[in-house]
Design a protein around this motif. Structure first.
Motif, PDB file in Angstrom:
ATOM      1  N   VAL A  26       0.826  -1.212   0.000  1.00  0.00           N
ATOM      2  CA  VAL A  26       0.000   0.000   0.000  1.00  0.00           C
ATOM      3  C   VAL A  26       0.858   1.259   0.000  1.00  0.00           C
ATOM      4  O   VAL A  26       0.624   2.197  -0.794  1.00  0.00           O
ATOM      5  N   GLU A  27       1.869   1.315   0.874  1.00  0.00           N
ATOM      6  CA  GLU A  27       2.684   2.522   0.975  1.00  0.00           C
ATOM      7  C   GLU A  27       3.590   2.691  -0.237  1.00  0.00           C
ATOM      8  O   GLU A  27       3.927   3.828  -0.612  1.00  0.00           O
ATOM      9  N   ALA A  28       3.999   1.586  -0.841  1.00  0.00           N
ATOM     10  CA  ALA A  28       4.808   1.694  -2.063  1.00  0.00           C
ATOM     11  C   ALA A  28       4.004   2.353  -3.183  1.00  0.00           C
ATOM     12  O   ALA A  28       4.520   3.205  -3.922  1.00  0.00           O
ATOM     13  N   VAL A  29       2.741   1.974  -3.303  1.00  0.00           N
ATOM     14  CA  VAL A  29       1.877   2.592  -4.314  1.00  0.00           C
ATOM     15  C   VAL A  29       1.672   4.077  -3.991  1.00  0.00           C
ATOM     16  O   VAL A  29       1.722   4.937  -4.884  1.00  0.00           O
ATOM     17  N   ALA A  30       1.474   4.391  -2.710  1.00  0.00           N
ATOM     18  CA  ALA A  30       1.287   5.790  -2.310  1.00  0.00           C
ATOM     19  C   ALA A  30       2.534   6.615  -2.616  1.00  0.00           C
ATOM     20  O   ALA A  30       2.437   7.766  -3.070  1.00  0.00           O
ATOM     21  N   ALA A  31       3.708   6.038  -2.388  1.00  0.00           N
ATOM     22  CA  ALA A  31       4.952   6.754  -2.677  1.00  0.00           C
ATOM     23  C   ALA A  31       5.123   6.974  -4.172  1.00  0.00           C
ATOM     24  O   ALA A  31       5.597   8.035  -4.604  1.00  0.00           O
ATOM     25  N   LEU A  32       4.727   5.990  -4.964  1.00  0.00           N
ATOM     26  CA  LEU A  32       4.811   6.137  -6.418  1.00  0.00           C
ATOM     27  C   LEU A  32       3.934   7.297  -6.880  1.00  0.00           C
ATOM     28  O   LEU A  32       4.340   8.108  -7.723  1.00  0.00           O
ATOM     29  N   ARG A  33       2.739   7.387  -6.325  1.00  0.00           N
ATOM     30  CA  ARG A  33       1.838   8.477  -6.690  1.00  0.00           C
ATOM     31  C   ARG A  33       2.351   9.829  -6.218  1.00  0.00           C
ATOM     32  O   ARG A  33       2.091  10.858  -6.863  1.00  0.00           O
ATOM     33  N   ALA A  34       3.073   9.835  -5.093  1.00  0.00           N
ATOM     34  CA  ALA A  34       3.557  11.098  -4.514  1.00  0.00           C
ATOM     35  C   ALA A  34       5.007  11.375  -4.885  1.00  0.00           C
ATOM     36  O   ALA A  34       5.653  12.214  -4.252  1.00  0.00           O
ATOM     37  N   ARG A  35       5.513  10.715  -5.929  1.00  0.00           N
ATOM     38  CA  ARG A  35       6.943  10.811  -6.221  1.00  0.00           C
ATOM     39  C   ARG A  35       7.390  12.246  -6.521  1.00  0.00           C
ATOM     40  O   ARG A  35       8.505  12.633  -6.160  1.00  0.00           O
ATOM     41  N   ALA A  36       6.545  13.040  -7.151  1.00  0.00           N
ATOM     42  CA  ALA A  36       6.942  14.425  -7.451  1.00  0.00           C
ATOM     43  C   ALA A  36       7.146  15.212  -6.162  1.00  0.00           C
ATOM     44  O   ALA A  36       8.124  15.965  -6.018  1.00  0.00           O
ATOM     45  N   ALA A  37       6.235  15.046  -5.214  1.00  0.00           N
ATOM     46  CA  ALA A  37       6.357  15.749  -3.935  1.00  0.00           C
ATOM     47  C   ALA A  37       7.557  15.231  -3.140  1.00  0.00           C
ATOM     48  O   ALA A  37       8.279  16.008  -2.497  1.00  0.00           O
ATOM     49  N   LEU A  38       7.787  13.913  -3.175  1.00  0.00           N
ATOM     50  CA  LEU A  38       8.935  13.342  -2.468  1.00  0.00           C
ATOM     51  C   LEU A  38      10.238  13.864  -3.052  1.00  0.00           C
ATOM     52  O   LEU A  38      11.179  14.192  -2.322  1.00  0.00           O
ATOM     53  N   ARG A  39      10.310  13.929  -4.370  1.00  0.00           N
ATOM     54  CA  ARG A  39      11.520  14.447  -5.008  1.00  0.00           C
ATOM     55  C   ARG A  39      11.768  15.899  -4.596  1.00  0.00           C
ATOM     56  O   ARG A  39      12.897  16.297  -4.287  1.00  0.00           O
ATOM     57  N   ALA A  40      10.708  16.693  -4.572  1.00  0.00           N
ATOM     58  CA  ALA A  40      10.865  18.098  -4.216  1.00  0.00           C
ATOM     59  C   ALA A  40      11.353  18.259  -2.782  1.00  0.00           C
ATOM     60  O   ALA A  40      12.253  19.061  -2.498  1.00  0.00           O
TER      61      ALA A  40
END
Length: 288
Positions: free
Chosen positions: A245-259
């Motif tokens: 579940v969290e891996a999918v959430a991180a994939l969706r939020a990758r732009a925010a995580l990168r920033a």
């Protein structure tokens, strides 16, 4: 004696680059030397900060789970850390893969603790029933002149913010390890740094559980990059959600995580092994 063809630890520290970072000028990463080991580089750099009596340094590492927790609960903490490293192959891939060195706590801390000169180590984290075994396990990683000055569990034993100054004055640590989970452990190391004039304050995530179990990761896990599978097999109830579940959430939020991660001054410092007095670059200099 080190042979001439082997670069000394910290050799990738480029003071021309550090001056450029101070001025907010664009910099380019020099070509990687295949003989350098980022884990040994970071451990050596942090050891020099400790042994030379530099002002207190805070260090944390994030994987996709902890980065999401911080992003949702307290993203400002990432910007306040002296150094920010990346742990976990999945988060590395989301951030840029090979451009992001992996220098996680479980790799760096065993290398670091044995290098330090007369460290006084305090540990906060784990369960109350594990305090004695945790003390033995961490003590085994220290040099002969090292000392464990305090071990507190991560629950009722954790020093409260209002008691932090008293605890630190009594124990006088030069290294504090906090394994409390994000974002609590990041806030904790920053609270410690308010009262500790010198030394290293580091988060360590699940390292405190792993260090108590000899051979937690089998010899094949690191070379095959299957540490995540070992953790899932050992702790399925705790880890299954992280790797689904969290891996999918991180994939969706990758732009925010990168920033948030790549934009943190602490990430840039650790990537360049820069000394902590390097100023944060102006926001306009980091945008692209």
């Amino acid at each position: 004696m080190r042979t001439p063809e082997t670069p000394p630890l910290g050799s990738v520290v480029d003071f021309t680059t550090e001056r450029a970072l101070r001025r907010g000028e664009p910099v380019t990463r020099p070509a990687a030397d295949p003989r350098t080991d980022p884990v040994a580089e970071v451990a050596g750099h942090l050891a020099r900060l400790h042994d030379s009596g530099q002002p207190v340094v805070t260090v944390s590492w994030v994987n996709h789970h902890s980065a999401l927790e911080l992003l949702h609960a307290a993203p400002e903490l990432l910007g306040r850390l002296t150094y920010l490293g990346v742990d976990g192959l999945f988060l590395r891939s989301l951030l840029g893969g090979g451009l992001v060195p992996r220098t996680s706590a479980d790799l760096v801390l065993p290398e670091l603790l044995g290098r330090l000169r007369a460290p006084r180590v305090a540990v906060v984290g784990g369960r109350p029933e594990d305090v004695a075994s945790l003390r033995r396990a961490v003590a085994a990683l220290l040099p002969a002149d090292g000392e464990i000055v305090s071990v507190r569990d991560g629950y009722a034993g954790r020093p409260a913010p209002e008691d932090m100054d008293v605890w630190l004055a009594r124990t006088r640590p030069t290294v504090v390890l906090a394994g409390l989970g994000a974002p609590l452990q990041e806030q904790f190391v920053l609270d410690v740094a308010r009262y500790l004039p010198q030394g290293l304050v580091l988060t360590c995530g699940g390292f405190l559980d792993q260090v108590q179990q000899a051979g937690y990761y089998p010899a094949w896990a690191y070379p095959l990059k299957l540490n995540w599978l070992v953790r899932l097999a050992r702790e399925p109830q705790r880890m299954w959600r992280r790797y689904s579940v969290e891996a999918v959430a991180a994939l969706r939020a990758r732009a925010a995580l990168r920033a948030e991660v790549l934009g943190a001054a602490g990430f840039r410092r650790l990537r360049w092994y820069a000394w902590p007095e390097v100023d944060q670059r102006p926001a306009e200099a980091t945008s692209s």
